[in-house]
Every structure is written in structure tokens, then in C-alpha cells.
Design an enzyme around this catalytic site. Structure first.
Site, PDB file in Angstrom:
ATOM      1  N   LYS A  35    -166.690 -27.771 -52.336  1.00  0.00           N
ATOM      2  CA  LYS A  35    -166.988 -27.013 -51.110  1.00  0.00           C
ATOM      3  C   LYS A  35    -167.567 -27.965 -50.059  1.00  0.00           C
ATOM      4  CE  LYS A  35    -170.704 -24.150 -50.574  1.00  0.00           C
ATOM      5  NZ  LYS A  35    -171.305 -24.412 -49.253  1.00  0.00           N
ATOM      6  N   ASP A  62    -166.169 -24.302 -45.976  1.00  0.00           N
ATOM      7  CA  ASP A  62    -167.159 -23.229 -45.811  1.00  0.00           C
ATOM      8  C   ASP A  62    -167.762 -23.314 -44.409  1.00  0.00           C
ATOM      9  OD1 ASP A  62    -169.154 -21.319 -46.221  1.00  0.00           O
ATOM     10  OD2 ASP A  62    -170.405 -22.655 -47.437  1.00  0.00           O
ATOM     11  N   LEU A  63    -166.971 -22.892 -43.408  1.00  0.00           N
ATOM     12  CA  LEU A  63    -167.458 -22.963 -42.020  1.00  0.00           C
ATOM     13  C   LEU A  63    -167.782 -21.589 -41.448  1.00  0.00           C
ATOM     14  CD1 LEU A  63    -165.211 -25.840 -40.585  1.00  0.00           C
ATOM     15  CD2 LEU A  63    -167.513 -25.966 -41.559  1.00  0.00           C
ATOM     16  N   LYS A  64    -167.530 -20.535 -42.209  1.00  0.00           N
ATOM     17  CA  LYS A  64    -167.971 -19.166 -41.843  1.00  0.00           C
ATOM     18  C   LYS A  64    -167.652 -18.845 -40.382  1.00  0.00           C
ATOM     19  CE  LYS A  64    -171.824 -19.118 -45.177  1.00  0.00           C
ATOM     20  NZ  LYS A  64    -171.866 -20.522 -45.608  1.00  0.00           N
ATOM     21  N   ASP A  67    -165.897 -15.330 -34.321  1.00  0.00           N
ATOM     22  CA  ASP A  67    -165.611 -15.484 -32.892  1.00  0.00           C
ATOM     23  C   ASP A  67    -164.562 -14.441 -32.537  1.00  0.00           C
ATOM     24  OD1 ASP A  67    -165.236 -16.658 -30.270  1.00  0.00           O
ATOM     25  OD2 ASP A  67    -165.913 -18.568 -31.111  1.00  0.00           O
ATOM     26  N   ILE A  68    -164.004 -14.511 -31.334  1.00  0.00           N
ATOM     27  CA  ILE A  68    -162.958 -13.546 -30.985  1.00  0.00           C
ATOM     28  C   ILE A  68    -161.728 -13.815 -31.864  1.00  0.00           C
ATOM     29  CG2 ILE A  68    -163.793 -13.183 -28.632  1.00  0.00           C
ATOM     30  CD1 ILE A  68    -161.535 -15.041 -27.664  1.00  0.00           C
ATOM     31  N   ASN A  70    -158.520 -14.378 -31.582  1.00  0.00           N
ATOM     32  CA  ASN A  70    -157.590 -15.481 -31.322  1.00  0.00           C
ATOM     33  C   ASN A  70    -158.213 -16.834 -31.673  1.00  0.00           C
ATOM     34  OD1 ASN A  70    -155.043 -16.477 -30.161  1.00  0.00           O
ATOM     35  ND2 ASN A  70    -156.428 -17.409 -28.664  1.00  0.00           N
ATOM     36  N   THR A 121    -177.385 -13.781 -47.636  1.00  0.00           N
ATOM     37  CA  THR A 121    -178.427 -13.368 -48.591  1.00  0.00           C
ATOM     38  C   THR A 121    -179.826 -13.696 -48.070  1.00  0.00           C
ATOM     39  OG1 THR A 121    -178.063 -15.447 -49.740  1.00  0.00           O
ATOM     40  CG2 THR A 121    -177.013 -13.501 -50.677  1.00  0.00           C
ATOM     41  N   GLN A 191    -183.497 -21.437 -54.602  1.00  0.00           N
ATOM     42  CA  GLN A 191    -182.838 -20.167 -54.905  1.00  0.00           C
ATOM     43  C   GLN A 191    -183.845 -19.263 -55.609  1.00  0.00           C
ATOM     44  OE1 GLN A 191    -179.874 -19.449 -53.885  1.00  0.00           O
ATOM     45  NE2 GLN A 191    -178.546 -21.246 -53.881  1.00  0.00           N
ATOM     46  N   GLY A 211    -174.266 -26.237 -56.653  1.00  0.00           N
ATOM     47  CA  GLY A 211    -174.634 -27.468 -55.957  1.00  0.00           C
ATOM     48  C   GLY A 211    -175.537 -28.332 -56.800  1.00  0.00           C
ATOM     49  N   ARG A 212    -176.836 -28.214 -56.545  1.00  0.00           N
ATOM     50  CA  ARG A 212    -177.795 -29.163 -57.129  1.00  0.00           C
ATOM     51  C   ARG A 212    -177.826 -29.259 -58.647  1.00  0.00           C
ATOM     52  NH1 ARG A 212    -182.051 -26.814 -52.993  1.00  0.00           N
ATOM     53  NH2 ARG A 212    -180.562 -25.114 -53.337  1.00  0.00           N
TER      54      ARG A 212
HETATM   55  O1  C5P Z   1    -177.596 -26.440 -54.652  1.00  0.00           O
HETATM   56  P1  C5P Z   1    -177.171 -24.992 -54.762  1.00  0.00           P
HETATM   57  O2  C5P Z   1    -176.476 -24.668 -56.073  1.00  0.00           O
HETATM   58  O3  C5P Z   1    -178.290 -24.032 -54.446  1.00  0.00           O
HETATM   59  O4  C5P Z   1    -176.067 -24.847 -53.612  1.00  0.00           O
HETATM   60  C1  C5P Z   1    -175.468 -23.632 -53.349  1.00  0.00           C
HETATM   61  C2  C5P Z   1    -174.503 -23.747 -52.213  1.00  0.00           C
HETATM   62  O5  C5P Z   1    -174.065 -22.444 -51.862  1.00  0.00           O
HETATM   63  C3  C5P Z   1    -175.064 -24.377 -50.931  1.00  0.00           C
HETATM   64  O6  C5P Z   1    -173.973 -25.039 -50.267  1.00  0.00           O
HETATM   65  C4  C5P Z   1    -175.508 -23.171 -50.139  1.00  0.00           C
HETATM   66  O7  C5P Z   1    -175.472 -23.380 -48.753  1.00  0.00           O
HETATM   67  C5  C5P Z   1    -174.464 -22.130 -50.544  1.00  0.00           C
HETATM   68  N1  C5P Z   1    -174.931 -20.749 -50.437  1.00  0.00           N
HETATM   69  C6  C5P Z   1    -176.020 -20.246 -51.129  1.00  0.00           C
HETATM   70  N2  C5P Z   1    -176.410 -18.956 -51.013  1.00  0.00           N
HETATM   71  C7  C5P Z   1    -175.730 -18.148 -50.212  1.00  0.00           C
HETATM   72  C8  C5P Z   1    -174.627 -18.610 -49.515  1.00  0.00           C
HETATM   73  C9  C5P Z   1    -174.248 -19.928 -49.656  1.00  0.00           C
HETATM   74  O8  C5P Z   1    -176.660 -20.982 -51.868  1.00  0.00           O
HETATM   75  N3  C5P Z   1    -176.110 -16.897 -50.131  1.00  0.00           N
END
Ligand code: C5P
Length: 235
Positions: A35, A62-64, A67-68, A70, A121, A191, A211-212
Site C-alpha cells: 500500500k 491509498d489516496l482516498k 472531489d467532483i 469528473n 476511524t 492503534q 504496517g509496523r
Molecule cells: O502500522 P500500522 O499497521 O498501524 O499501519 C496501518 C496502515 O493503515 C497505515 O498506513 C494507516 O494509515 C492505515 N489506516 C489505519 N487505520 C485506518 C485507516 C487506515 O491504520 N482506519
């Protein structure tokens, strides 16, 4: 969902290309997708996305978009030109925005997957009310997931805590891509409401964003293999 299809999407959240690339080189495209989000894309641009795809990885951009119609459709088309596997937009941009984006992608043969963010979230019920979304976060998530499905999208990003309800309501084929996943032994980092990878899959997640627990592990490939083994055992 095929057992062979990689269900782990590793979040490449790094401040520099060198740091990101040293992880990319350790990972196996047969075991995970990657991602790329706003930070890396803003720093490194489309060339980095193409470099990662060139290494054989499926990329979730993952750029979410929000916008309008078009403008979002044109951005989705540009992302598809890069060769990404999946991209996303905000369902709160409305049905017409989602439908227009999907129509633009559908003109291509073998279009990328398009999924929606429902409610971030990070937003509390009070903050949602302040921006004009009455009701609980859960109610808003369920309503926007239904709207995304009605617009023809392939799925949503959701918390693993929402996966069971969304799987029951949206059926077997709707993608549920869940961040907030932590192996039992891993640090929570920032988290709070997490689930283990096995529990998230059992709750109905189709793909896990991790991620981490992988990127910060002393041996990322070994961490990835352990999570992969856990989700295979979960079904
Ligand atoms: O390091 P970690 O496992 O927390 O990374 C989770 C990824 O998912 C990050 O890129 C974070 O921005 C994304 N994310 C999230 N919670 C959300 C939406 C996206 O952790 N509700």
C-alpha cells in the site's frame, strides 16, 4: 477467496525512498501486496509507484479521492495508467462520484479494483455530528458501505470490528480491507481497537493492511510469514 491470492497488504509508510526500498527488496510479491499512501506518494510521486510495480508487486494506491465526479474519475484513470491493482475514494463524495469513477475505469480492459473509505476511524460520534453525519459511527459505516456497493464498487476499507456486520450485510464477494490488525505478540503502536490477523479473517476481512508489525520488525520477511501462516490457518 483463493488461498493462493496474497491477502496481506503491507503499508509502505516511510519518510524516504531508500528506507522504503530496503523493505521492498526483502519482501516477496507472491506473499503480499503493498500500500502506497499520501505521504510516500506526495514525496516520491508516480515514479515510485511504477518502480514498486516494476518489482512485481500489486499496489494499493491509498489516496482516498474526494472531489467532483469528473475530477475523481480523471484521477482514477491516471492511477490506472500507473498500473495499480487497487485504489480508493471517499464514499461520502456521493453515489454519482463513485459511479462516474467506476464508469471511467470500466472503459479499460481489466480495470483496477475500486474501494471506498466509509467513515474515518479517527472520527468520534461528536465529530461526525459536527460535520453533519448524525448517528453512531457504525450506523454511518453501514449506510455508506451499502451506498458504495449500490454504486458498483468492489468493497470498502473498514475496521476489523466492523467486518462481521459488513460481511453479513454485503455478501461474500464484497471486499473488506482492514487495517488495525496486530498479531497477539506485537506492539499496538497508536492503534487502539485492534484484532489479530486470524480473528480479522474469521470476522470476514478479505484483505489485511499491516504496517509496523512488518515494517518495524527486526526480520520483516519472517514477520510477514508468521502473519501469512496465521491467516491461512484461519481460513
Ligand atoms: O502500522 P500500522 O499497521 O498501524 O499501519 C496501518 C496502515 O493503515 C497505515 O498506513 C494507516 O494509515 C492505515 N489506516 C489505519 N487505520 C485506518 C485507516 C487506515 O491504520 N482506519
Amino acid at each position: 477467496m483463493s488461498q493462493a491470492e496474497p491477502r496481506i497488504i503491507v503499508a509502505l509508510d516511510y519518510p524516504s525512498e531508500a528506507a522504503a526500498w530496503s523493505l521492498v527488496e526483502q519482501l516477496d510479491p507472491g506473499m503480499c501486496r503493498l500500500k502506497i499512501g499520501k505521504e510516500m506518494f506526495t514525496r516520491l510521486g508516480p515514479a515510485f509507484v511504477e518502480r514498486v510495480i516494476g518489482r512485481g508487486f500489486d499496489v494499493f494506491l491509498d489516496l482516498k479521492y474526494h472531489d467532483i465526479p469528473n475530477t475523481v474519475a480523471a484521477a482514477c484513470d491516471a492511477a490506472a495508467d500507473l498500473g495499480v491493482w487497487m485504489m480508493n475514494l471517499h464514499a461520502s463524495g456521493g453515489r454519482r462520484m463513485m459511479e462516474t469513477a467506476l464508469e471511467r475505469l470500466a472503459r479499460r480492459g481489466g480495470r483496477p479494483l475500486l474501494i471506498a473509505v466509509t467513515i474515518l476511524t479517527s472520527l468520534s460520534a461528536e465529530e461526525l455530528a459536527e460535520i453533519g453525519f448524525p448517528g453512531s459511527p457504525e450506523e454511518n459505516v453501514r449506510r455508506l458501505a451499502a451506498l458504495a456497493q449500490a454504486a458498483g464498487l468492489d468493497g470498502v476499507v473498514c475496521s476489523p470490528r466492523e467486518a462481521a456486520a459488513l460481511r453479513a450485510e454485503r455478501g461474500a464477494d464484497f471486499l473488506l480491507v482492514t487495517p488495525g490488525v496486530r498479531p497477539a505478540s506485537a506492539s499496538l503502536d497508536d492503534q487502539t481497537r485492534v484484532m489479530t490477523p486470524g480473528d480479522a479473517i474469521r470476522a470476514g476481512a478479505s484483505h489485511l493492511v499491516v504496517g509496523r508489525p512488518i515494517t518495524a520488525a527486526p526480520d520483516p520477511l519472517q514477520a510477514l510469514r508468521a502473519i501469512d501462516a496465521e491467516i491461512r490457518a484461519a481460513g
